[in-house]
Write an enzyme that holds these catalytic residues in place. Sequence first.
Site, mmCIF file in Angstrom:
data_model
loop_
_atom_site.group_PDB
_atom_site.id
_atom_site.type_symbol
_atom_site.label_atom_id
_atom_site.label_comp_id
_atom_site.label_asym_id
_atom_site.label_seq_id
_atom_site.Cartn_x
_atom_site.Cartn_y
_atom_site.Cartn_z
ATOM 1 N N HIS A 55 -7.651 2.254 6.679
ATOM 2 C CA HIS A 55 -7.672 0.864 6.199
ATOM 3 C C HIS A 55 -7.406 -0.118 7.346
ATOM 4 C CE1 HIS A 55 -8.160 1.336 1.893
ATOM 5 N NE2 HIS A 55 -7.174 2.210 1.823
ATOM 6 N N HIS B 233 -6.069 8.532 5.493
ATOM 7 C CA HIS B 233 -6.663 7.592 4.532
ATOM 8 C C HIS B 233 -6.066 6.192 4.720
ATOM 9 C CE1 HIS B 233 -7.985 6.456 0.271
ATOM 10 N NE2 HIS B 233 -7.192 5.474 0.641
ATOM 11 N N GLU B 234 -4.733 6.120 4.805
ATOM 12 C CA GLU B 234 -4.084 4.803 4.912
ATOM 13 C C GLU B 234 -4.429 4.117 6.231
ATOM 14 O OE1 GLU B 234 -2.934 3.358 2.400
ATOM 15 O OE2 GLU B 234 -3.076 5.194 1.234
HETATM 16 NI NI NI Z 1 -6.924 3.409 0.105
#
Ligand code: NI
Length: 178
Positions: free
Chosen positions: A149, A145-146
């Site tokens: 980004h 998830h990170e």
């Molecule tokens: Ni996020």
Amino acid sequence: MSVLNIIRMGHPTLRTPASEVAKDDIVSTSMNTLIEDMVETLEDAGGIGLAAPQINLPIRLAIIQVPGGPSRYGDIDSAPLTVFFNPRITVLDPASAGYWEGCLSVPGLRGYVQRPQHVRVDYLTRDAEEATLELTGFLATVVQHEFDHLDGRLYVDHISDMSLLMFEDEWQRYHQDS
Ligand code: NI
């Protein structure tokens, strides 16, 4: 130290691939201050991960810090504060599992996302040393998830069943235990 402003979905920076960070910049005083500010921002927001693009800085830097134990994500593995520069993910086992993800840049929403649950991460530490981590389960989901980004992606991009994207209050009321 200071709490930084977290930009929200719709801000163009969240859709822009971030740039690699040079080793000299990683060990600079200003980078150390930035990391401290990101930690304070993460704790202030009650999150478990924060990527630099979320504070409108398009560089390949992300931090995670997971308290562990019972939480809104269920009973989860803990992780100490870990700082990742220029991370690369290798999927070691494509078998996936789903979690209800949230994002500080998509406040008030939850979505169910399936991701591989066994990955290796190669990255540079805050001392610009090469490091490797092997992660399974929830923590494997957190780093994916990170690091999304850093490539201009958001968790909502991965939701295959849009009926599983919802407001947090309704998620708590109707779905949290499912
Ligand atoms: Ni996020």
